[in-house]
Design an enzyme around this catalytic site. Sequence first.
Site, mmCIF file in Angstrom:
data_model
loop_
_atom_site.group_PDB
_atom_site.id
_atom_site.type_symbol
_atom_site.label_atom_id
_atom_site.label_comp_id
_atom_site.label_asym_id
_atom_site.label_seq_id
_atom_site.Cartn_x
_atom_site.Cartn_y
_atom_site.Cartn_z
ATOM 1 N N CYS A 288 0.801 -1.228 0.000
ATOM 2 C CA CYS A 288 0.000 0.000 0.000
ATOM 3 C C CYS A 288 0.833 1.277 0.000
ATOM 4 O O CYS A 288 0.505 2.245 -0.685
ATOM 5 C CB CYS A 288 -0.988 -0.001 1.162
ATOM 6 S SG CYS A 288 -0.248 -0.252 2.783
ATOM 7 N N HIS B 150 -5.554 0.325 -0.674
ATOM 8 C CA HIS B 150 -5.940 -1.060 -0.404
ATOM 9 C C HIS B 150 -7.062 -1.541 -1.323
ATOM 10 O O HIS B 150 -7.407 -2.728 -1.297
ATOM 11 C CB HIS B 150 -6.387 -1.206 1.052
ATOM 12 C CG HIS B 150 -5.368 -0.746 2.040
ATOM 13 N ND1 HIS B 150 -5.333 0.542 2.511
ATOM 14 C CD2 HIS B 150 -4.328 -1.392 2.627
ATOM 15 C CE1 HIS B 150 -4.323 0.679 3.362
ATOM 16 N NE2 HIS B 150 -3.696 -0.480 3.454
ATOM 17 N N ASP C 140 -7.627 5.399 -1.175
ATOM 18 C CA ASP C 140 -7.248 4.180 -0.462
ATOM 19 C C ASP C 140 -6.459 3.224 -1.366
ATOM 20 O O ASP C 140 -7.009 2.662 -2.314
ATOM 21 C CB ASP C 140 -8.503 3.478 0.045
ATOM 22 C CG ASP C 140 -8.202 2.351 1.010
ATOM 23 O OD1 ASP C 140 -7.011 2.013 1.169
ATOM 24 O OD2 ASP C 140 -9.149 1.818 1.618
#
Length: 210
Positions: A60, A188, A186
């Site tokens: 990430c 992820h 994000d």
Amino acid sequence: DTPYFFPHRVYPLSDLHLCAPHLSVSTAPPPSYTLLQTVSGLYDYYHYLTDGFDDCGWGCAYRSLQTIFSWYVLQGYVKGRDTPPSHLEVQEILVHLGDKPSTFAHSREWIGSVEIGLVLEDMLSVKYKIIPLNSADELLDTARQLLYHFEKFGTPVMIGGGQLAHTILGVAYDESMGTCQFLILDPHYKGPDELKAVLKGGGCAWRGIK
């Protein structure tokens, strides 16, 4: 300090990666959040599985770095390359700088904000600033610093490290309540590079502090 745009270097990054999904986020902070600043310019969204590379569970922060690097590319700051560094290239740079041992290359080890700063400094000759945070309350205290950052510099900001890295694209502050919200990209996210899927899956959204 002003970025220059080079027409001969314009190319359709949006055909390869999703470009600036925050511009389509429909849910905004309440009107009481009168102080609001967001990223200036365009960037490409890098997240888990981008370009078919499986980095789920460890990549990430690398993805946040790639998103930030793409901002510099699209603003015309970067000459000689059109893409962010790969995970391996990031690792090799950190080994070369002496920050990591040789075994770090080709590994699945995490990186954090310090490593991102070192790579950006090495590749782009930009200065970086680290703000240590130990709790969500301390994140609230940085709201005004982030407002100033987005107003003056406009670059995306990486927060966290290891498994919990995110990219901040904006901040909204409610002076009367002393609360803030952050526009989060994000890394992820694991879905397709399609705008509707990203927004529905929470890949880009305003979030408060929990």
